[in-house]
Design a protein around this motif. Structure first.
Motif, PDB file in Angstrom:
ATOM      1  N   ALA A  99     -36.338  42.567 -50.811  1.00  0.00           N
ATOM      2  CA  ALA A  99     -35.119  43.295 -51.488  1.00  0.00           C
ATOM      3  C   ALA A  99     -34.301  43.540 -50.117  1.00  0.00           C
ATOM      4  O   ALA A  99     -34.880  43.520 -49.026  1.00  0.00           O
ATOM      5  N   ILE A 100     -32.833  43.800 -50.406  1.00  0.00           N
ATOM      6  CA  ILE A 100     -32.070  43.789 -49.456  1.00  0.00           C
ATOM      7  C   ILE A 100     -31.287  45.178 -49.507  1.00  0.00           C
ATOM      8  O   ILE A 100     -30.665  45.490 -50.591  1.00  0.00           O
ATOM      9  N   VAL A 101     -31.138  45.781 -48.274  1.00  0.00           N
ATOM     10  CA  VAL A 101     -30.293  46.922 -48.355  1.00  0.00           C
ATOM     11  C   VAL A 101     -28.965  46.648 -47.283  1.00  0.00           C
ATOM     12  O   VAL A 101     -29.319  46.287 -46.216  1.00  0.00           O
ATOM     13  N   HIS A 102     -27.960  46.491 -47.887  1.00  0.00           N
ATOM     14  CA  HIS A 102     -26.562  45.690 -47.464  1.00  0.00           C
ATOM     15  C   HIS A 102     -25.876  47.027 -46.806  1.00  0.00           C
ATOM     16  O   HIS A 102     -25.267  47.632 -47.524  1.00  0.00           O
ATOM     17  N   VAL A 103     -26.043  47.252 -45.517  1.00  0.00           N
ATOM     18  CA  VAL A 103     -25.004  48.335 -44.980  1.00  0.00           C
ATOM     19  C   VAL A 103     -23.482  47.783 -44.761  1.00  0.00           C
ATOM     20  O   VAL A 103     -23.399  46.883 -43.941  1.00  0.00           O
ATOM     21  N   VAL A 104     -22.724  48.954 -45.093  1.00  0.00           N
ATOM     22  CA  VAL A 104     -21.495  48.495 -44.972  1.00  0.00           C
ATOM     23  C   VAL A 104     -20.623  49.366 -43.974  1.00  0.00           C
ATOM     24  O   VAL A 104     -20.861  50.765 -44.704  1.00  0.00           O
ATOM     25  N   ARG A 105     -19.806  49.283 -43.018  1.00  0.00           N
ATOM     26  CA  ARG A 105     -19.201  50.226 -42.501  1.00  0.00           C
ATOM     27  C   ARG A 105     -18.010  50.812 -43.291  1.00  0.00           C
ATOM     28  O   ARG A 105     -17.253  49.996 -43.672  1.00  0.00           O
ATOM     29  N   CYS A 106     -17.810  52.122 -43.466  1.00  0.00           N
ATOM     30  CA  CYS A 106     -16.725  52.620 -44.171  1.00  0.00           C
ATOM     31  C   CYS A 106     -15.747  53.551 -43.441  1.00  0.00           C
ATOM     32  O   CYS A 106     -15.447  54.779 -44.140  1.00  0.00           O
ATOM     33  N   PHE A 107     -15.753  53.607 -42.311  1.00  0.00           N
ATOM     34  CA  PHE A 107     -14.925  54.535 -41.441  1.00  0.00           C
ATOM     35  C   PHE A 107     -14.445  53.854 -40.341  1.00  0.00           C
ATOM     36  O   PHE A 107     -14.623  52.673 -39.882  1.00  0.00           O
ATOM     37  N   GLU A 108     -13.330  54.364 -39.800  1.00  0.00           N
ATOM     38  CA  GLU A 108     -12.675  53.981 -38.670  1.00  0.00           C
ATOM     39  C   GLU A 108     -12.916  54.659 -37.510  1.00  0.00           C
ATOM     40  O   GLU A 108     -13.197  55.749 -37.464  1.00  0.00           O
ATOM     41  N   HIS A 193     -39.541  31.334 -57.788  1.00  0.00           N
ATOM     42  CA  HIS A 193     -40.028  29.964 -57.013  1.00  0.00           C
ATOM     43  C   HIS A 193     -38.987  29.408 -56.398  1.00  0.00           C
ATOM     44  O   HIS A 193     -39.535  28.554 -55.558  1.00  0.00           O
ATOM     45  N   LEU A 194     -37.835  29.632 -56.551  1.00  0.00           N
ATOM     46  CA  LEU A 194     -36.702  29.003 -55.669  1.00  0.00           C
ATOM     47  C   LEU A 194     -36.411  29.679 -54.535  1.00  0.00           C
ATOM     48  O   LEU A 194     -35.696  29.270 -53.495  1.00  0.00           O
ATOM     49  N   PHE A 195     -36.996  30.993 -54.503  1.00  0.00           N
ATOM     50  CA  PHE A 195     -36.679  31.825 -53.153  1.00  0.00           C
ATOM     51  C   PHE A 195     -35.150  31.947 -52.698  1.00  0.00           C
ATOM     52  O   PHE A 195     -35.079  31.669 -51.468  1.00  0.00           O
ATOM     53  N   LEU A 196     -34.497  32.270 -53.692  1.00  0.00           N
ATOM     54  CA  LEU A 196     -33.077  32.283 -53.418  1.00  0.00           C
ATOM     55  C   LEU A 196     -32.646  33.745 -52.555  1.00  0.00           C
ATOM     56  O   LEU A 196     -33.146  34.825 -52.938  1.00  0.00           O
ATOM     57  N   LEU A 197     -31.860  33.545 -51.680  1.00  0.00           N
ATOM     58  CA  LEU A 197     -31.574  34.831 -50.612  1.00  0.00           C
ATOM     59  C   LEU A 197     -30.648  35.762 -51.554  1.00  0.00           C
ATOM     60  O   LEU A 197     -30.997  36.877 -51.578  1.00  0.00           O
ATOM     61  N   SER A 198     -29.673  35.232 -52.175  1.00  0.00           N
ATOM     62  CA  SER A 198     -28.773  36.037 -52.988  1.00  0.00           C
ATOM     63  C   SER A 198     -29.197  36.505 -54.417  1.00  0.00           C
ATOM     64  O   SER A 198     -28.696  37.172 -55.146  1.00  0.00           O
ATOM     65  N   GLY A 199     -30.690  36.194 -54.385  1.00  0.00           N
ATOM     66  CA  GLY A 199     -31.280  36.335 -55.961  1.00  0.00           C
ATOM     67  C   GLY A 199     -32.229  37.770 -55.739  1.00  0.00           C
ATOM     68  O   GLY A 199     -32.811  38.054 -56.494  1.00  0.00           O
ATOM     69  N   LYS A 200     -32.070  38.145 -54.323  1.00  0.00           N
ATOM     70  CA  LYS A 200     -33.097  39.365 -54.153  1.00  0.00           C
ATOM     71  C   LYS A 200     -32.285  40.693 -54.515  1.00  0.00           C
ATOM     72  O   LYS A 200     -31.281  40.652 -54.485  1.00  0.00           O
ATOM     73  N   PRO A 201     -33.244  41.597 -55.248  1.00  0.00           N
ATOM     74  CA  PRO A 201     -32.538  42.852 -55.576  1.00  0.00           C
ATOM     75  C   PRO A 201     -31.782  43.510 -54.281  1.00  0.00           C
ATOM     76  O   PRO A 201     -32.473  43.361 -53.425  1.00  0.00           O
ATOM     77  N   THR A 202     -30.801  44.072 -54.514  1.00  0.00           N
ATOM     78  CA  THR A 202     -29.953  44.603 -53.473  1.00  0.00           C
ATOM     79  C   THR A 202     -29.318  46.051 -53.842  1.00  0.00           C
ATOM     80  O   THR A 202     -28.988  46.425 -54.743  1.00  0.00           O
ATOM     81  N   LEU A 203     -29.096  46.712 -52.565  1.00  0.00           N
ATOM     82  CA  LEU A 203     -28.687  48.087 -52.728  1.00  0.00           C
ATOM     83  C   LEU A 203     -27.733  48.344 -51.414  1.00  0.00           C
ATOM     84  O   LEU A 203     -27.888  47.758 -50.441  1.00  0.00           O
TER      85      LEU A 203
END
Length: 367
Positions: A99-108, A193-203
Motif C-alpha cells: 500500500a502507498i502513503v502519499h505525503v503531500v506538502r501543504c505549507f509555505e 497479478h499485473l502488479f500495477l503501481l497505481s493499483g495499490k491502495p493509497t492514503l
C-alpha cells in the motif's frame, strides 16, 4: 508482514514522518533532494486503546500490540518512469510494498526547498500519479504481447487477464490510476497479478506546519488535497505535521498528550496514519486476553476462525475445534467473561465463522 510505502516528491517530509511513525531516527532528513537513496524499513506498533481496557479486565501482566511495517522510499521526480532521478530504482521499491502513503506538502516555508520551486499540492500529486500511471501503461502493454500468445493456446487465466487489460489500458491512457478502474470482485483479484503501481491502495498524508495543525480545515491546500484524493483516487486524506511528530519521538505517552493539548490537537497524526494504513492493507485485529498477557493479533479481513487461530500457531489451525468468542464492546460492557457468558454474549463459533474486528477469542484445538 505487509508493508506500507511512504512516497512523495523530495523534501515534502517523508523521512521526517517515517522517523516519527517508527519512533526512530533511522531516515536522514535534509533540505535537499534524494537524501534518501535506499529505503528505510521500520516495524511500527498499531495504537489501540482497547488493549488497556482488556488488560484491566484480565489483570494482564503484559500488553502486546499489533504491528505493521513502513518503508521510507526516496522522493520521485518528474520523468521517474523514464529513469530520471534514479526513477527506475525508486519505482521498483514502490512495487515491493502493499500500500502507498502519499505525503503531500501543504505549507509555505522559504527555508525549505521545494523541488518545483513553489507550493502546489495538486501539481505534486499529479506528478507522482503520472509517473506511476506511465510505468503501469508500459507494463500492461509489454504484458499484453505475452498474454496474447498464451490466450491463443487456450490458457483461461491469460484470457481473463487480457480482458482486464482491455479495460485497464484505455483507463490508464486517459491518465487515471488503476485503482479507480471499474472491475468486478473477481477481476480485481485477478488484476493483482499485473502488479500495477497505481493499483495499490493509497492514503494521502497532508503535511501541515505545526502552527496550522489545530485549524487544518481552514488550510486551503489541505482542502484541495482531501477533495482531489476522494474524487480522483477514491481514498482518504490524513492531516499530519511531520515536524510536530518528530518532536514527539522522545516523549512519554503522558508528555505527548500534554504537548498535543498545548498545540490544540486531540490526537497524534502519526497514530491516525498508522491505524488507517493498517486498515488500508486489508488488516484487522482480534484479541486474546488473560493474566499472562493481552494481545492484539493481525489477520486479513474476511479470515475464518481457523485462519485466525493459525496466526498464533499452525497447530491451532490444523487441529481447530471451536472458538470461544465475545465482541469487544460486549465484554467491556459486561466487565468480565463470566458476566458475558451469563448474558449469552459469549459464543461458540465453528470453522466457517468469519472473524469480526475486535473479537476477543479463545481457541480449542486437538492435534
Amino acid at each position: 508482514m505487509l508493508r506500507a510505502g511512504i512516497v512523495g516528491l523530495p523534501n515534502v517530509g517523508k523521512s521526517t514522518l517515517f522517523n516519527a511513525v517508527t519512533r526512530t531516527r533511522k531516515a536522514e532528513s535534509a533540505n535537499y533532494p534524494f537524501c534518501t537513496i535506499d529505503p528505510n524499513v521500520g516495524v511500527v506498533n498499531v495504537p489501540d486503546k482497547r488493549l488497556e481496557a482488556l488488560s484491566s479486565i484480565s489483570s494482564s501482566q503484559e500488553i502486546i500490540s499489533a504491528a505493521v511495517e513502513f518503508v521510507d522510499i526516496a522522493g520521485l521526480v518528474k520523468g521517474a518512469s523514464a529513469g530520471e532521478g534514479l526513477g527506475n530504482k525508486f519505482l521498483s521499491h514502490i512495487r515491493e510494498v502493499d500500500a502507498i502513503v502519499h505525503v503531500v506538502r501543504c505549507f509555505e516555508d522559504s527555508d525549505i526547498h521545494h523541488v518545483e520551486g513553489s507550493i502546489d499540492p495538486i501539481r505534486d500529486i499529479e506528478t507522482i500519479s503520472t509517473e506511476l500511471i506511465v510505468a503501469d501503461l508500459d507494463a500492461v502493454q509489454r504484458r499484453k504481447d505475452k498474454l496474447n500468445k498464451e490466450a491463443k493456446r487456450g490458457n483461461k487465466e491469460a484470457v481473463a487477464l487480457m480482458a482486464i487489460i482491455d479495460k485497464m489500458e484505455p483507463h490508464l491512457g486517459e491518465g487515471n490510476p488503476a485503482i479507480t478502474c471499474e472491475l468486478t470482485r473477481e477481476e480485481a483479484e485477478l488484476a493483482k497479478h499485473l502488479f500495477l503501481l497505481s493499483g495499490k491502495p493509497t492514503l494521502f498524508a497532508a503535511n501541515l506546519k505545526d502552527s496550522e495543525l489545530a485549524e487544518a480545515d481552514s488550510n486551503p491546500f489541505f482542502k484541495e488535497v482531501r477533495e482531489y484524493a476522494a474524487k480522483h483516487h477514491g481514498c482518504e486524506t490524513v492531516v499530519i505535521s511531520a515536524q510536530i511528530e518528530s518532536e514527539l519521538i522522545d516523549l512519554s505517552e503522558h508528555e505527548t498528550a500534554e504537548f498535543l493539548s498545548e498545540m490544540g490537537v486531540n490526537e497524534s497524526g502519526a497514530g491516525q496514519l498508522i491505524q488507517k494504513s493498517y486498515s488500508l492493507l486489508g488488516l484487522q485485529t482480534y484479541f486474546t486476553t488473560g493474566e499472562k498477557e493481552t494481545r492484539a493479533w493481525t489477520i486479513r479481513k474476511g479470515d475464518t476462525a481457523p485462519k485466525a487461530a493459525g496466526v498464533i500457531h499452525g497447530d491451532f489451525e490444523r487441529g481447530f475445534i471451536k472458538a470461544e468468542t465475545v465482541a469487544y464492546d460486549d465484554l467491556i460492557e459486561c466487565g468480565s467473561i463470566a458476566t458475558a457468558r451469563d448474558r449469552g454474549l459469549y459464543r461458540m463459533e465453528g470453522k466457517e465463522y468469519i472473524v469480526q474486528e475486535g473479537d476477543v477469542m479463545l481457541f480449542k484445538f486437538n492435534v
